[in-house]
Write an enzyme that holds these catalytic residues in place. Sequence first.
Site, short mmCIF file in Angstrom:
data_model
loop_
_atom_site.label_atom_id
_atom_site.label_comp_id
_atom_site.label_asym_id
_atom_site.label_seq_id
_atom_site.Cartn_x
_atom_site.Cartn_y
_atom_site.Cartn_z
N ASP A 129 3.96 0.18 11.92
CA ASP A 129 2.71 -0.38 11.41
C ASP A 129 2.50 -1.84 11.81
OD1 ASP A 129 2.37 2.09 10.38
OD2 ASP A 129 2.84 1.55 8.30
N ARG A 137 -4.30 9.51 3.36
CA ARG A 137 -3.03 10.12 3.73
C ARG A 137 -2.13 10.33 2.50
NH1 ARG A 137 -1.13 13.07 7.81
NH2 ARG A 137 1.11 12.90 7.97
N ASP A 149 -5.11 7.31 9.02
CA ASP A 149 -5.48 6.84 10.35
C ASP A 149 -5.47 7.94 11.39
OD1 ASP A 149 -6.10 4.26 9.93
OD2 ASP A 149 -4.10 3.48 10.35
N LYS A 187 0.84 -1.22 0.00
CA LYS A 187 0.00 0.00 0.00
C LYS A 187 0.86 1.26 0.00
CE LYS A 187 -2.38 2.07 3.98
NZ LYS A 187 -1.38 2.85 4.50
C1 UD1 Z 1 0.89 6.49 3.49
C2 UD1 Z 1 2.11 6.11 4.27
O1 UD1 Z 1 3.16 5.86 3.72
N1 UD1 Z 1 1.92 6.00 5.59
C3 UD1 Z 1 3.04 5.59 6.43
C4 UD1 Z 1 3.94 6.78 6.67
O2 UD1 Z 1 3.14 7.81 7.21
P1 UD1 Z 1 3.70 9.30 7.31
O3 UD1 Z 1 4.66 9.57 6.21
O4 UD1 Z 1 2.51 10.14 7.46
O5 UD1 Z 1 4.50 9.24 8.66
P2 UD1 Z 1 5.84 10.02 9.06
O6 UD1 Z 1 7.01 9.17 8.67
O7 UD1 Z 1 5.78 11.41 8.56
O8 UD1 Z 1 5.72 10.06 10.64
C5 UD1 Z 1 5.07 9.10 11.39
C6 UD1 Z 1 5.03 9.51 12.84
O9 UD1 Z 1 6.26 9.27 13.42
C7 UD1 Z 1 6.82 10.44 13.97
N2 UD1 Z 1 8.25 10.35 13.68
C8 UD1 Z 1 8.69 10.12 12.43
C9 UD1 Z 1 10.04 10.06 12.16
C10 UD1 Z 1 10.94 10.20 13.22
O10 UD1 Z 1 12.16 10.18 13.03
N3 UD1 Z 1 10.47 10.38 14.47
C11 UD1 Z 1 9.12 10.45 14.73
O11 UD1 Z 1 8.73 10.63 15.86
C12 UD1 Z 1 6.10 11.58 13.27
O12 UD1 Z 1 6.07 12.76 14.06
C13 UD1 Z 1 4.73 10.99 13.06
O13 UD1 Z 1 3.92 11.11 14.19
O14 UD1 Z 1 4.99 6.41 7.55
C14 UD1 Z 1 4.55 5.99 8.84
C15 UD1 Z 1 5.80 5.73 9.69
O15 UD1 Z 1 6.51 4.63 9.22
C16 UD1 Z 1 3.65 4.77 8.71
O16 UD1 Z 1 3.11 4.48 9.98
C17 UD1 Z 1 2.51 5.03 7.74
O17 UD1 Z 1 1.87 3.81 7.43
C1 PEP Z 2 -0.90 4.39 9.33
C2 PEP Z 2 -1.08 3.75 8.19
O1 PEP Z 2 -1.59 4.28 7.06
P1 PEP Z 2 -1.87 5.83 6.68
O2 PEP Z 2 -0.55 6.53 6.79
O3 PEP Z 2 -2.34 5.72 5.28
O4 PEP Z 2 -2.89 6.33 7.64
C3 PEP Z 2 -0.73 2.31 8.04
O5 PEP Z 2 -0.68 1.85 6.89
O6 PEP Z 2 -0.53 1.61 9.05
#
Ligand code: UD1
Ligand code: PEP
Length: 436
Positions: free
Chosen positions: A320, A97, A121, A22
């Site tokens: 995840d 997202r 989510d 995904k």
């Molecule tokens: C559509 C998609 O691809 N979604 C994925 C993407 O979401 P997404 O790209 O939205 O998530 P981010 O990597 O931006 O961040 C995820 C969360 O982790 C926190 N954060 C991130 C990096 C870091 O070094 N420290 C930290 O605390 C961020 O503040 C946030 O709350 O990556 C996430 C983290 O693997 C996954 O759960 C999601 O499934």
């Molecule tokens: C958090 C997830 O998805 P999304 O970033 O699309 O909400 C996920 O795939 O577990």
Amino acid sequence: MGTFKIEGGAPLKGEITPQGAKNEALQILCAVLLTDEKVTIHNIPNIIDVNKLIELLENLGVKIQKIGTSSYTFVSDDLHLEYLQSEQFKKDGRGLRGSIMIVGPLLARFGKGYIPKPGGDKIGRRRLDTHFEGFIKLGAKFRYNREEYFYGVEAKKLKGSYMLLDEASVTGTANIVMAAVLAEGKTTIYNAACEPYLQQLCNMLNRMGAKISGVGSNLLTIEGVDKLGGTVHTILPDMIEIGSWIGMAAMTKSELTIKNVQWDYLGQIPTVFRKLGITLERKGDDIYIPAHTEGYEVQNFIDGSILTISDAPWPGFTPDLLSIILTVATQARGSVLVHQKMFESRLFFVDKLIDMGAKIILCDPHRATVIGHDFKSTLKATTMTSPDIRAGISLLIAALSAKGTSTIHNIEQIDRGYENIDERLKAIGAKIVRLD
Ligand SMILES: CC(=O)N[C@H]1[C@@H](OP(=O)(O)OP(=O)(O)OC[C@H]2O[C@@H](n3ccc(=O)[nH]c3=O)[C@H](O)[C@@H]2O)O[C@H](CO)[C@@H](O)[C@@H]1O
Ligand SMILES: C=C(OP(=O)(O)O)C(=O)O
């Protein structure tokens, strides 16, 4: 709101093939906007989030053809950019997202990228600062409409730059990379995310004519080019689905073979399940999981202290899979501390597992201690509502292991990321019925 009825307590048996990933699909689909030439993509999962993004691209004017069960071609040679100002776009963009990643390609190719606050989510605050700070570093002007939660970036021509990301954001890195490939000059991104999703995106962009080096590391260097061309790309199997099936097999004491998993991209996933005491064998490119008739025993750390499983950006363990790890641990021999560092509201679903009889102490929003039952007391069937995609699949696994009939509402959350899950589980013996 759809519902699953699940009669649990019996082992499953057979083979299951993972769908395309995904989170990779969402990046790759946005990358088709970077060229006016044809892009062919194979192994696209048929799931709600991906279908919503395909619909959004279609509304934007991308010419899309389905050429096989999971293969499509995309041509972005005549886009309707006025759609970006429409009410329909606000609705479509909010739906998932992954839509956030159209901004980078649109900004790079057409000088403007807009997006309403994207969906996904509800698992805690999900800020987008990293994305927009990156675009600003590339020379874009940023504005944000607080009333409508609407983001916008504009630039006549992006200019390469050095940037140290404040966090290794997965979609943030993808977005910035897709903007930087068409910027003038060199961009260096330090503290870049490097999940397999991103490695795949960078490799695809390089095949389209981009010049990205450092792929797979947290230091990416991008020499901007004037134009990108078409390509053919195949999406990797979904590692989160693979992890879900490993957990499901162990907790339901099932003998299961997960086909064509692309082991080299699984990172810590097999190791972490093995720490829970789960046996999994590599057979060619398949994972074979024998029936765990005697259960599974959590390993301690070398010094005898209690095992902690926590998430971290790649090559750390993906957040995840933590909900699944936690659920599977409820029937292990031994105890484990699950520490969800990234998301602050992702562990609240444990209430439902506690209702089913699991021994879990929610220490705070980020940490839960699980005291495994060692199958001495099976979970009790119950009625529950799926709060997010990974809690949803975790509750489904719990229901499959529980005695009796469970009901899970709001299964759209599961369908968002798991293709045709009821039929695929039925094929390996699950008693699951979908009610609309
Ligand atoms: C559509 C998609 O691809 N979604 C994925 C993407 O979401 P997404 O790209 O939205 O998530 P981010 O990597 O931006 O961040 C995820 C969360 O982790 C926190 N954060 C991130 C990096 C870091 O070094 N420290 C930290 O605390 C961020 O503040 C946030 O709350 O990556 C996430 C983290 O693997 C996954 O759960 C999601 O499934
Ligand atoms: C958090 C997830 O998805 P999304 O970033 O699309 O909400 C996920 O795939 O577990």
